[in-house]
Design a protein around this motif. Structure first.
Motif, PDB file in Angstrom:
ATOM      1  N   GLU A 185     -18.894  -3.875  -8.558  1.00 21.60           N
ATOM      2  CA  GLU A 185     -20.053  -2.640  -8.532  1.00 21.60           C
ATOM      3  C   GLU A 185     -19.208  -1.441  -7.386  1.00 21.60           C
ATOM      4  N   GLU A 186     -18.919  -2.236  -6.015  1.00 17.39           N
ATOM      5  CA  GLU A 186     -18.456  -1.530  -5.275  1.00 17.39           C
ATOM      6  C   GLU A 186     -17.022  -0.839  -5.491  1.00 17.39           C
ATOM      7  N   ALA A 187     -16.111  -1.811  -6.172  1.00 22.19           N
ATOM      8  CA  ALA A 187     -15.003  -1.172  -6.576  1.00 22.19           C
ATOM      9  C   ALA A 187     -15.004   0.043  -7.574  1.00 22.19           C
ATOM     10  N   LYS A 188     -16.121  -0.076  -8.452  1.00 21.28           N
ATOM     11  CA  LYS A 188     -16.249   1.039  -9.394  1.00 21.28           C
ATOM     12  C   LYS A 188     -16.639   2.329  -8.479  1.00 21.28           C
ATOM     13  N   ILE A 189     -17.437   2.164  -7.675  1.00 23.84           N
ATOM     14  CA  ILE A 189     -17.804   3.382  -6.945  1.00 23.84           C
ATOM     15  C   ILE A 189     -16.703   3.867  -5.998  1.00 23.84           C
ATOM     16  N   VAL A 190     -15.917   3.145  -5.390  1.00 24.87           N
ATOM     17  CA  VAL A 190     -14.652   3.438  -4.695  1.00 24.87           C
ATOM     18  C   VAL A 190     -13.576   4.247  -5.811  1.00 24.87           C
ATOM     19  N   ASN A 191     -13.270   3.691  -6.824  1.00 21.44           N
ATOM     20  CA  ASN A 191     -12.525   4.042  -7.914  1.00 21.44           C
ATOM     21  C   ASN A 191     -12.953   5.542  -8.485  1.00 21.44           C
ATOM     22  N   GLY A 192     -14.203   5.888  -8.186  1.00 21.78           N
ATOM     23  CA  GLY A 192     -14.662   7.020  -8.827  1.00 21.78           C
ATOM     24  C   GLY A 192     -14.466   8.179  -7.708  1.00 21.78           C
ATOM     25  N   TYR A 193     -14.270   7.610  -6.478  1.00 17.24           N
ATOM     26  CA  TYR A 193     -13.690   8.832  -5.671  1.00 17.24           C
ATOM     27  C   TYR A 193     -12.296   9.137  -5.425  1.00 17.24           C
ATOM     28  N   GLY A 194     -11.282   8.240  -6.429  1.00 18.84           N
ATOM     29  CA  GLY A 194     -10.150   8.265  -6.464  1.00 18.84           C
ATOM     30  C   GLY A 194      -9.354   7.887  -4.959  1.00 18.84           C
ATOM     31  N   MET A 195      -9.753   6.978  -4.400  1.00 18.48           N
ATOM     32  CA  MET A 195      -9.412   6.728  -2.913  1.00 18.48           C
ATOM     33  C   MET A 195      -7.703   6.128  -3.171  1.00 18.48           C
ATOM     34  N   LEU A 196      -6.947   7.006  -2.288  1.00 14.50           N
ATOM     35  CA  LEU A 196      -5.481   7.008  -2.257  1.00 14.50           C
ATOM     36  C   LEU A 196      -5.369   5.539  -1.778  1.00 14.50           C
ATOM     37  N   THR A 197      -5.654   5.142  -0.780  1.00 15.52           N
ATOM     38  CA  THR A 197      -5.332   3.708  -0.101  1.00 15.52           C
ATOM     39  C   THR A 197      -5.850   2.542  -0.777  1.00 15.52           C
ATOM     40  N   ALA A 198      -6.637   2.939  -1.977  1.00 18.17           N
ATOM     41  CA  ALA A 198      -7.203   1.697  -2.709  1.00 18.17           C
ATOM     42  C   ALA A 198      -6.307   1.243  -3.761  1.00 18.17           C
ATOM     43  N   LYS A 199      -5.104   2.187  -4.040  1.00 18.89           N
ATOM     44  CA  LYS A 199      -4.320   1.982  -5.269  1.00 18.89           C
ATOM     45  C   LYS A 199      -3.222   0.975  -4.786  1.00 18.89           C
ATOM     46  N   PRO A 200      -2.818   0.056  -5.791  1.00 17.81           N
ATOM     47  CA  PRO A 200      -1.652  -0.728  -5.444  1.00 17.81           C
ATOM     48  C   PRO A 200      -0.647  -0.010  -5.109  1.00 17.81           C
ATOM     49  N   VAL A 201       0.432  -0.549  -4.465  1.00 11.10           N
ATOM     50  CA  VAL A 201       1.468  -0.155  -4.041  1.00 11.10           C
ATOM     51  C   VAL A 201       2.833  -0.965  -4.292  1.00 11.10           C
ATOM     52  N   LEU A 202       3.923  -0.405  -4.915  1.00 11.49           N
ATOM     53  CA  LEU A 202       5.023  -0.962  -5.212  1.00 11.49           C
ATOM     54  C   LEU A 202       6.272  -0.131  -4.254  1.00 11.49           C
ATOM     55  N   TYR A 203       7.098  -0.951  -3.585  1.00 12.39           N
ATOM     56  CA  TYR A 203       8.045  -0.275  -2.653  1.00 12.39           C
ATOM     57  C   TYR A 203       9.503  -0.169  -3.496  1.00 12.39           C
ATOM     58  N   VAL A 204       9.944   0.821  -3.596  1.00 13.29           N
ATOM     59  CA  VAL A 204      11.388   0.802  -4.112  1.00 13.29           C
ATOM     60  C   VAL A 204      12.308   1.101  -2.883  1.00 13.29           C
ATOM     61  N   ALA A 205      13.151   0.227  -2.822  1.00 18.69           N
ATOM     62  CA  ALA A 205      14.284   0.447  -1.622  1.00 18.69           C
ATOM     63  C   ALA A 205      15.304   1.075  -2.340  1.00 18.69           C
ATOM     64  N   ASN A 206      15.617   2.371  -1.979  1.00 17.50           N
ATOM     65  CA  ASN A 206      16.622   3.132  -2.250  1.00 17.50           C
ATOM     66  C   ASN A 206      17.848   2.854  -1.435  1.00 17.50           C
ATOM     67  N   VAL A 207      18.774   2.028  -2.340  1.00 15.75           N
ATOM     68  CA  VAL A 207      20.007   1.327  -1.424  1.00 15.75           C
ATOM     69  C   VAL A 207      21.281   2.037  -1.825  1.00 15.75           C
TER      70      VAL A 207
END
Length: 363
Positions: A185-207
């Motif tokens: 329920e809490e996650a649904k509320i947070v998702n409704g605000y589109g919180m940037l730092t709640a989104k999963p992150v994948l790092y691409v190392a540009n080599v």
């Protein structure tokens, strides 16, 4: 499925985006904010299993899963306060499912680094700080309205206030919201605000082209940081990928082999994005089409059917399932059924990656 490509200016975001989407746009100039509007591209997710299935089924067409990529302009220190192109581009990130952060992991005196030096962890810190500050602003703006509604006795508003305050306390510790434990329920509320730092992150190392597998010290710094946060790292040479993207298929294969790569970056990134988002694929196979469908890991049979059409989920009866290995061994569905390797599963069945399915439902 939608992923936003972010990073500091001049780290290779647009070069990577153009390569992944096979864009033929002109090479971007070496200065910040060459991306004035977020570029968007829909790319097919490479999956060799589709071709194998099609070789037995001979369908009229093959439809892979799709991934939407959004190339967002370089974010600089102070973006949350309007520096550079500021909140305009932070708002675009709110709409994506995952963030792909491109991190420069190569030295080149001809390409200016916005911070004056190449430091992968510092680059990440700048981006993360700006995203956290933007989230703080969003929550500061939201809590007043929620508190006013809560004073009227509204139970949902009271819950919303509690969640906002929980998020604010977490951000005050300079921790992104993806590290905050939330119930459904809490996650649904947070998702409704589109919180940037709640989104999963994948790092691409540009080599660079001399470190295609990412064994250099800069990538190792990035890996050590990502391991602490539970994120994946994919080394990619955006320059090389852009050169490969300009070739026809035969020449692409030859060039990949010449540099010791088995596949282009899109295939590697797609798998990493699936893992980051907790996704998997299942297939439907018939004479009209062989198609890949994207579902969350842990999805049930009815939920998987609902990806095709909501009516399939509502009227779900059962799903007939067989594996790619069974198809390769017996070659035809009738032979798979005769061998007892076609399973009949009900509403509680948890889908497995690579399942080949027929859904039966009430109309």
């Amino acid at each position: 499925m939608e992923a936003g490509i972010v990073g500091l200016p001049n780290v290779g975001k647009s070069t990577l985006f153009n390569a992944l989407t096979c864009s033929q746009s002109a090479q971007s100039a070496n200065y910040p904010f060459c991306t004035i509007e977020p570029n968007e591209g829909i790319v097919s997710v490479p999956d060799g299993r589709l071709e194998i299935i099609a070789s037995f089924v001979n369908p009229e067409r093959i439809l892979p899963a799709a991934l939407k990529l959004v190339d967002i302009a370089g974010i600089v220190k102070g973006a949350s306060e309007g520096e550079g192109l500021g909140n305009k581009f932070l708002s675009h990130i709110r709409e994506v499912d995952a963030i792909i952060q491109v991190v420069r992991c190569f030295e080149d005196d001809d390409i200016t680094h916005v911070s004056g030096k190449v430091d992968p962890v510092n680059d990440i810190d700048i981006i993360e700080t700006e995203l956290m500050l933007a989230d703080m602003q969003m929550l500061d703006n939201a809590i007043g309205k929620a508190q006013r509604t809560a004073r009227s006795g509204d139970a949902d508003a009271k819950k919303r206030v509690a969640v906002i305050e929980k998020c604010q306390a977490h951000l005050d510790k300079e921790e992104p919201l993806r590290k905050l434990e939330l119930d459904k329920e809490e996650a649904k509320i947070v998702n409704g605000y589109g919180m940037l730092t709640a989104k999963p992150v994948l790092y691409v190392a540009n080599v660079d082209e001399n470190d295609l597998t990412g064994e250099g010290p800069l990538v190792q710094q990035l890996r050590e940081f990502a391991e602490k946060t539970g994120a994946d790292v994919v080394p990619v040479c955006a320059k090389l990928e852009s050169e490969i993207a300009e070739l026809d298929q035969a020449d692409r294969t030859e060039m990949l082999e010449s540099v010791g790569l088995e596949e282009p970056a899109l295939a590697v990134l797609a798998r990493a994005i699936y893992h980051t988002l907790g996704l998997q694929s299942y297939f439907t196979a018939g004479v009209k089409e062989v198609r890949a469908w994207t579902i969350p890991v842990g999805a049930t049979g009815p939920q998987a059917a609902g990806v095709i059409h909501t009516d399939f989920e509502k009227g779900f009866i059962r799903v007939e399932v067989y594996s790619l290995e069974a198809l390769q061994e017996h070659e035809k569905e009738s032979a798979i059924r005769a061998a007892g390797k076609l399973r009949i599963e009900g509403k509680e069945y948890v889908m497995q990656d690579g399942d080949i399915c027929h859904f039966l439902f009430n109309k």
